[in-house]
Design an enzyme around this catalytic site. Sequence first.
Site, short mmCIF file in Angstrom:
data_model
loop_
_atom_site.label_atom_id
_atom_site.label_comp_id
_atom_site.label_asym_id
_atom_site.label_seq_id
_atom_site.Cartn_x
_atom_site.Cartn_y
_atom_site.Cartn_z
N HIS A 103 0.82 -1.22 0.00
CA HIS A 103 0.00 0.00 0.00
C HIS A 103 0.84 1.26 0.00
O HIS A 103 2.02 1.25 0.39
CB HIS A 103 -0.97 0.02 1.19
CG HIS A 103 -0.32 0.01 2.54
ND1 HIS A 103 0.23 -1.12 3.10
CD2 HIS A 103 -0.12 0.99 3.45
CE1 HIS A 103 0.72 -0.84 4.29
NE2 HIS A 103 0.54 0.45 4.52
N ASP A 105 0.50 4.78 1.91
CA ASP A 105 -0.29 5.22 3.06
C ASP A 105 -1.37 6.21 2.63
O ASP A 105 -1.08 7.23 2.00
CB ASP A 105 0.61 5.89 4.12
CG ASP A 105 1.34 4.86 4.98
OD1 ASP A 105 0.81 3.74 5.15
OD2 ASP A 105 2.43 5.18 5.48
N HIS A 259 4.58 -0.05 0.41
CA HIS A 259 5.22 -0.84 1.47
C HIS A 259 4.28 -1.92 1.99
O HIS A 259 3.07 -1.89 1.75
CB HIS A 259 5.78 0.04 2.59
CG HIS A 259 4.75 0.88 3.27
ND1 HIS A 259 4.23 2.03 2.74
CD2 HIS A 259 4.12 0.73 4.48
CE1 HIS A 259 3.35 2.56 3.57
NE2 HIS A 259 3.26 1.78 4.62
N ARG A 274 4.78 5.77 14.73
CA ARG A 274 4.79 6.23 13.34
C ARG A 274 4.34 7.68 13.28
O ARG A 274 3.32 8.05 13.85
CB ARG A 274 3.81 5.35 12.56
CG ARG A 274 3.83 5.55 11.07
CD ARG A 274 2.86 4.57 10.43
NE ARG A 274 1.63 5.28 10.13
CZ ARG A 274 0.94 5.15 9.01
NH1 ARG A 274 1.33 4.28 8.09
NH2 ARG A 274 -0.16 5.82 8.80
C1 SIN Z 1 2.63 0.85 7.93
O1 SIN Z 1 2.96 2.02 8.11
O2 SIN Z 1 1.96 0.51 6.97
C2 SIN Z 1 3.08 -0.19 8.93
C3 SIN Z 1 4.48 -0.59 8.73
C4 SIN Z 1 4.95 -1.62 9.72
O3 SIN Z 1 4.23 -1.96 10.67
O4 SIN Z 1 6.07 -2.11 9.55
#
Ligand code: SIN
Length: 283
Positions: A103, A105, A259, A274
Amino acid sequence: MSSYQLLNIEPYTPNIGATILDVDLAHIGDEGLRSELRQALAQYQVLFFRKQTLTPEQQIEVAKIFGDPDKAKAFFPRLENYKVVEVIETKPAGHRYGVDQWHVDISFSANPPTGTVLYSQVIPPAGGDTLWGSSTAVFESLPKSLQLYLEELEAVHSFEHSGWPGYFDQLENGDELYRKARADHLPVVHPVVRTHPVTGKKLIYVNPNFTDRIKGLSRQQSDALLSFLFAQFQRPEFQARLRWEKNTVAIWDNRATVHYATNDYDSQHRLLHRVTFGENQAF
Ligand code: SIN
């Protein structure tokens, strides 16, 4: 060709990623260093920093090097007293977040974040790696005739298409929260090919989590074309896979990459903070 006077950079793969050595992200006051970090993020698309110690304030300051941390957020819980710090936590009997799909974000919003600072606090002994794929490398790998065709297309990105409903199912008042989230996030349309405003490189802007369909094609045609494009991101040549350690920071360009967080660690404890950052206009 980029040149760096201050940063010690180790490329991670030929197409995407770099480890930045000898930088303490808790103390980045120097504008020369900040400028080189922005340049490195645009060039390498995802940057890794080991052995970092950041307070929430310092993590927010790192995000501010690259953009505005107050822009679009996902549905993760927030750290107490820090509304821009999202908490991604998995523990026994806890929630799963559906981030084990490729995806971009929040591409279901009109102005998605331009990047993210992710900081690991607790990491399982094995598993829970995160992968990034380069959307510019995918575009550049396609034949010219297909690039030209794709440049004419637009795609619908939708919250409803995402894996997030599965997350809401786990919550006590999930139905109501899901209905509200769906009403707050109506589908949006983005071009299938975009130009990165910093590098000027073209990139493929679709992802399996949030891209529902390509406009102007039948459902079958759209599904077939999207499947083809999604498959390009599976090529290991276009990916960087991070094996986390505690106190690692990953910073990625959310315009130029997709990612995927691997979901292979059962219910072991994994905890990251995050902070996404954005601009008034991502593209
Ligand atoms: C994300 O920001 O999509 C999660 C990434 C992760 O948990 O490694």
